[in-house]
Write a protein that holds these residues in place. Structure first.
Motif, PDB file in Angstrom:
ATOM      1  N   GLU A   1       0.698  -1.301   0.012  1.00 51.91           N
ATOM      2  CA  GLU A   1      -0.562   0.305  -0.110  1.00 51.91           C
ATOM      3  C   GLU A   1       1.032   0.954  -0.178  1.00 51.91           C
ATOM      4  OE1 GLU A   1      -1.886   3.067   1.595  1.00 51.91           O
ATOM      5  OE2 GLU A   1      -0.696   2.612   3.005  1.00 51.91           O
ATOM      6  N   THR A   2       0.655   2.396  -0.817  1.00 53.18           N
ATOM      7  CA  THR A   2       1.694   3.209  -0.866  1.00 53.18           C
ATOM      8  C   THR A   2       1.649   4.553   0.128  1.00 53.18           C
ATOM      9  OG1 THR A   2       0.518   3.678  -2.961  1.00 53.18           O
ATOM     10  CG2 THR A   2       2.146   5.640  -1.893  1.00 53.18           C
ATOM     11  N   GLN A   3       1.338   4.112   1.146  1.00 48.70           N
ATOM     12  CA  GLN A   3       1.583   5.445   1.876  1.00 48.70           C
ATOM     13  C   GLN A   3       2.638   4.515   2.962  1.00 48.70           C
ATOM     14  OE1 GLN A   3      -1.387   8.561   3.435  1.00 48.70           O
ATOM     15  NE2 GLN A   3      -2.912   6.869   2.192  1.00 48.70           N
ATOM     16  N   PHE A   4       1.846   3.334   3.517  1.00 49.21           N
ATOM     17  CA  PHE A   4       3.014   2.648   4.763  1.00 49.21           C
ATOM     18  C   PHE A   4       4.221   2.335   4.139  1.00 49.21           C
ATOM     19  CE2 PHE A   4       3.929  -1.305   6.512  1.00 49.21           C
ATOM     20  CZ  PHE A   4       3.987  -1.041   7.842  1.00 49.21           C
ATOM     21  N   GLY A   5       3.867   1.954   2.418  1.00 52.19           N
ATOM     22  CA  GLY A   5       5.281   1.156   2.060  1.00 52.19           C
ATOM     23  C   GLY A   5       6.089   2.563   1.299  1.00 52.19           C
ATOM     24  N   THR A   6       6.147   3.642   1.024  1.00 49.72           N
ATOM     25  CA  THR A   6       6.552   4.693   0.978  1.00 49.72           C
ATOM     26  C   THR A   6       6.786   5.322   2.535  1.00 49.72           C
ATOM     27  OG1 THR A   6       5.654   5.195  -1.735  1.00 49.72           O
ATOM     28  CG2 THR A   6       6.664   7.290  -0.174  1.00 49.72           C
ATOM     29  N   ASN A   7       5.955   5.629   3.246  1.00 47.35           N
ATOM     30  CA  ASN A   7       6.740   6.540   4.440  1.00 47.35           C
ATOM     31  C   ASN A   7       7.463   5.784   5.522  1.00 47.35           C
ATOM     32  OD1 ASN A   7       5.056   9.225   2.677  1.00 47.35           O
ATOM     33  ND2 ASN A   7       3.172   8.266   4.625  1.00 47.35           N
ATOM     34  N   HIS A   8       6.822   4.527   5.431  1.00 51.94           N
ATOM     35  CA  HIS A   8       7.593   3.563   6.330  1.00 51.94           C
ATOM     36  C   HIS A   8       8.496   2.232   6.085  1.00 51.94           C
ATOM     37  CE1 HIS A   8       9.070   0.612   9.355  1.00 51.94           C
ATOM     38  NE2 HIS A   8       8.125  -0.292   9.110  1.00 51.94           N
ATOM     39  N   LEU A   9       8.341   1.517   5.219  1.00 52.67           N
ATOM     40  CA  LEU A   9       8.951   0.507   4.925  1.00 52.67           C
ATOM     41  C   LEU A   9      10.087   0.850   3.523  1.00 52.67           C
ATOM     42  CD1 LEU A   9       6.480  -2.034   3.575  1.00 52.67           C
ATOM     43  CD2 LEU A   9       7.740  -2.119   5.415  1.00 52.67           C
ATOM     44  N   GLY A  10       9.891   2.083   2.974  1.00 52.58           N
ATOM     45  CA  GLY A  10      10.997   2.373   2.316  1.00 52.58           C
ATOM     46  C   GLY A  10      11.796   2.927   3.380  1.00 52.58           C
ATOM     47  N   HIS A  11      12.053   3.958   4.204  1.00 51.68           N
ATOM     48  CA  HIS A  11      12.391   4.962   5.286  1.00 51.68           C
ATOM     49  C   HIS A  11      13.318   3.849   5.679  1.00 51.68           C
ATOM     50  CE1 HIS A  11      11.623   8.700   4.694  1.00 51.68           C
ATOM     51  NE2 HIS A  11      11.842   9.001   3.913  1.00 51.68           N
ATOM     52  N   PHE A  12      12.550   2.726   6.511  1.00 48.49           N
ATOM     53  CA  PHE A  12      12.959   1.520   6.995  1.00 48.49           C
ATOM     54  C   PHE A  12      13.409   0.780   6.174  1.00 48.49           C
ATOM     55  CE2 PHE A  12      12.986  -3.489   8.218  1.00 48.49           C
ATOM     56  CZ  PHE A  12      12.573  -3.072   9.389  1.00 48.49           C
ATOM     57  N   VAL A  13      14.059   0.768   4.886  1.00 47.04           N
ATOM     58  CA  VAL A  13      14.754  -0.331   4.126  1.00 47.04           C
ATOM     59  C   VAL A  13      16.454   0.218   3.943  1.00 47.04           C
ATOM     60  CG1 VAL A  13      15.478  -1.433   1.804  1.00 47.04           C
ATOM     61  CG2 VAL A  13      13.823  -1.322   3.219  1.00 47.04           C
ATOM     62  N   LEU A  14      16.486   1.685   3.567  1.00 50.05           N
ATOM     63  CA  LEU A  14      17.150   2.589   3.482  1.00 50.05           C
ATOM     64  C   LEU A  14      17.659   2.897   4.989  1.00 50.05           C
ATOM     65  CD1 LEU A  14      18.395   5.143   1.795  1.00 50.05           C
ATOM     66  CD2 LEU A  14      16.538   6.593   3.176  1.00 50.05           C
ATOM     67  N   VAL A  15      17.100   3.561   6.238  1.00 52.33           N
ATOM     68  CA  VAL A  15      18.272   3.599   7.599  1.00 52.33           C
ATOM     69  C   VAL A  15      18.758   2.336   7.958  1.00 52.33           C
ATOM     70  CG1 VAL A  15      17.625   4.401   9.636  1.00 52.33           C
ATOM     71  CG2 VAL A  15      16.577   5.557   7.821  1.00 52.33           C
ATOM     72  N   ASN A  16      18.073   1.160   7.860  1.00 58.43           N
ATOM     73  CA  ASN A  16      18.865   0.019   8.328  1.00 58.43           C
ATOM     74  C   ASN A  16      20.147  -0.325   7.721  1.00 58.43           C
ATOM     75  OD1 ASN A  16      17.566  -0.891  10.700  1.00 58.43           O
ATOM     76  ND2 ASN A  16      15.445  -0.545   9.618  1.00 58.43           N
ATOM     77  N   ARG A  17      19.968   0.153   6.163  1.00 63.98           N
ATOM     78  CA  ARG A  17      20.644  -0.631   5.449  1.00 63.98           C
ATOM     79  C   ARG A  17      22.162   0.425   5.444  1.00 63.98           C
ATOM     80  NH1 ARG A  17      21.029  -3.791   0.188  1.00 63.98           N
ATOM     81  NH2 ARG A  17      19.604  -4.926   0.692  1.00 63.98           N
ATOM     82  N   ILE A  18      22.085   1.071   6.319  1.00 64.42           N
ATOM     83  CA  ILE A  18      22.758   2.368   6.726  1.00 64.42           C
ATOM     84  C   ILE A  18      23.370   3.113   7.542  1.00 64.42           C
ATOM     85  CG2 ILE A  18      22.925   3.978   4.028  1.00 64.42           C
ATOM     86  CD1 ILE A  18      21.639   5.986   5.516  1.00 64.42           C
ATOM     87  N   ALA A  19      22.763   1.766   8.683  1.00 64.60           N
ATOM     88  CA  ALA A  19      22.960   1.989  10.506  1.00 64.60           C
ATOM     89  C   ALA A  19      24.737   1.906  10.378  1.00 64.60           C
ATOM     90  CB  ALA A  19      22.304   1.581  11.062  1.00 64.60           C
ATOM     91  N   LYS A  20      25.133   1.250   9.496  1.00 65.10           N
ATOM     92  CA  LYS A  20      26.597   1.061  10.159  1.00 65.10           C
ATOM     93  C   LYS A  20      27.008   2.629   9.899  1.00 65.10           C
ATOM     94  CE  LYS A  20      26.925  -1.792   6.934  1.00 65.10           C
ATOM     95  NZ  LYS A  20      28.130  -3.029   6.131  1.00 65.10           N
ATOM     96  N   LEU A  21      26.868   3.357   9.234  1.00 67.15           N
ATOM     97  CA  LEU A  21      27.065   4.570   9.360  1.00 67.15           C
ATOM     98  C   LEU A  21      26.823   6.049   9.980  1.00 67.15           C
ATOM     99  CD1 LEU A  21      26.303   5.096   5.046  1.00 67.15           C
ATOM    100  CD2 LEU A  21      29.142   4.263   6.261  1.00 67.15           C
ATOM    101  N   PHE A  22      25.947   5.254  11.039  1.00 62.01           N
ATOM    102  CA  PHE A  22      25.517   6.631  11.485  1.00 62.01           C
ATOM    103  C   PHE A  22      26.684   6.758  12.880  1.00 62.01           C
ATOM    104  CE2 PHE A  22      21.445   5.562  10.463  1.00 62.01           C
ATOM    105  CZ  PHE A  22      20.496   6.441  10.947  1.00 62.01           C
ATOM    106  N   ALA A  23      27.279   7.627  12.789  1.00 61.84           N
ATOM    107  CA  ALA A  23      29.111   8.523  13.770  1.00 61.84           C
ATOM    108  C   ALA A  23      28.476   8.118  15.266  1.00 61.84           C
ATOM    109  CB  ALA A  23      29.102   8.924  13.844  1.00 61.84           C
ATOM    110  N   PRO A  24      28.785   7.584  16.564  1.00 63.25           N
ATOM    111  CA  PRO A  24      29.110   7.760  17.351  1.00 63.25           C
ATOM    112  C   PRO A  24      28.141   9.056  18.227  1.00 63.25           C
ATOM    113  CG  PRO A  24      30.682   6.697  17.419  1.00 63.25           C
ATOM    114  CD  PRO A  24      30.214   7.308  15.961  1.00 63.25           C
ATOM    115  N   GLY A  25      27.045   9.180  18.769  1.00 63.55           N
ATOM    116  CA  GLY A  25      26.763  10.816  19.126  1.00 63.55           C
ATOM    117  C   GLY A  25      25.131  11.509  18.233  1.00 63.55           C
ATOM    118  N   SER A  26      25.164  10.782  17.044  1.00 66.10           N
ATOM    119  CA  SER A  26      24.231  10.513  15.924  1.00 66.10           C
ATOM    120  C   SER A  26      22.891  10.780  15.979  1.00 66.10           C
ATOM    121  CB  SER A  26      24.406   9.966  14.572  1.00 66.10           C
ATOM    122  OG  SER A  26      24.905   8.508  14.325  1.00 66.10           O
TER     123      SER A  26
END
Length: 320
Positions: free
Chosen positions: A125-150
């Motif tokens: 569903e577009t709103q859940f898929g865009t607003n949540h799932l898209g960011h869920f995948v993006l953020v978790n895939r780059i989680a290793k890039l979050f600096a300490p204190g970020s």
């Protein structure tokens, strides 16, 4: 300085006297509205901003003001990101990881609102898929890039009060679809994602929060007719009057982006971590009907957040 700030504070008010030189910040949705203003003020205070957008030509034109006002080493780089297509999300994340540069702040700003029933490229569903799932995948895939204190700042909404998440039927296969019911689910998911991301990462010095920017007239409301908008304002005023709150007033875009910047840069991490913020302060937990201030208990419920995380992993077929 953490205040006093409030509903009428602007991004420039919030960052007065703050230097962000040397900070690297990712902002999604920089082709219009809040995303452009957020990128502008961060770059104007010296941050290196990576702006993500689906339409890079549109984003390049919209962010001329960001490049024009960048100061003290501030800059803007654009990257392609279509949150409604997980292949695009994964490609964006993979590119950022390959570059190997850490982030001091990620603001998940992009989103859609109250659109007719439709589905993403992956069948969500577009709103859940865009607003949540898209960011869920993006953020978790780059989680290793979050600096300490970020920090991670998820843009939620008072619209979370329309509905809790429905983990048994996220795609409205058995539930009657309503534009605002779906929007409410996605915005509740934005808050719950911040709650669980914060729980998982705070021991490593990375915090997450969710914010409500307020009512702003931007492209986000393009699916709403004037009649629907007026009816919603009247509903808000009824709820506000019953709760002793002032009548609804539109925010300017700089006022709307202020809470994102406040929560991401200015507020104490322990104060906002795992919480929901509005009008440049941490919101109170408030039950009851109506789109008034505060956050519904279900949006901060730790078990609800864990269940959403598990369901999200199942839906995107990826474990984090």
């Amino acid at each position: 300085m953490t205040g006093p700030f409030g509903a009428t504070s602007t991004t420039d008010d919030v960052l007065a006297g703050v230097t962000l030189t040397g900070k690297r910040i990712l902002v999604t949705g920089v082709s219009a509205g809040l995303g452009v203003e957020t990128a502008r003020v961060l770059a104007a205070h010296g941050a290196t901003v990576v702006g993500a957008a689906r339409d890079l030509d549109k984003a390049k034109a919209a962010t001329e003001v960001v490049r024009a006002q960048a100061a003290q080493g501030g800059s803007l780089e654009l990257v392609a990101l279509d949150l409604a297509n997980l292949a695009s999300v994964r490609a964006c994340a993979d590119g950022l990881v390959a570059a190997g540069k850490s982030f001091d702040l990620v603001i998940a700003n992009a989103g859609v609102m109250a659109c007719p029933k439709s589905f993403t490229a992956d069948g969500f569903e577009t709103q859940f898929g865009t607003n949540h799932l898209g960011h869920f995948v993006l953020v978790n895939r780059i989680a290793k890039l979050f600096a300490p204190g970020s920090r991670l700042v998820n843009l939620a909404s008072s619209g979370h009060r329309f509905s809790d998440v429905n983990l048994d039927d996220p795609n409205f296969e058995h539930t009657a679809y309503t534009e605002f019911g779906a929007y409410g689910r996605s915005k509740t998911a934005n808050v719950l994602f911040a709650v669980e991301f914060d729980r998982r990462h705070k021991a490593g010095g990375v915090r997450a929060t969710a914010v409500h920017p307020g009512g702003i007239q931007t492209e986000l409301g393009r699916h709403m007719t004037p009649e629907v908008t007026q009816a919603m304002i009247e509903s808000i005023n009824v709820a506000n009057s019953a709760g002793g709150a002032p009548a609804f007033a539109w925010k300017t875009i700089p006022q709307g982006a202020a809470t994102s910047v406040w929560a991401g840069v200015v507020a104490a991490a322990d104060a906002v971590g795992g919480r929901y913020c509005e009008d440049c302060h941490v919101a109170e937990i408030v039950d009851g009907e109506g789109l008034r201030g505060g956050v519904r208990p279900y949006a901060l419920d730790a078990e609800n957040a864990k269940a959403l995380w598990a369901k999200s992993e199942e839906m995107v077929a990826e474990a984090f």
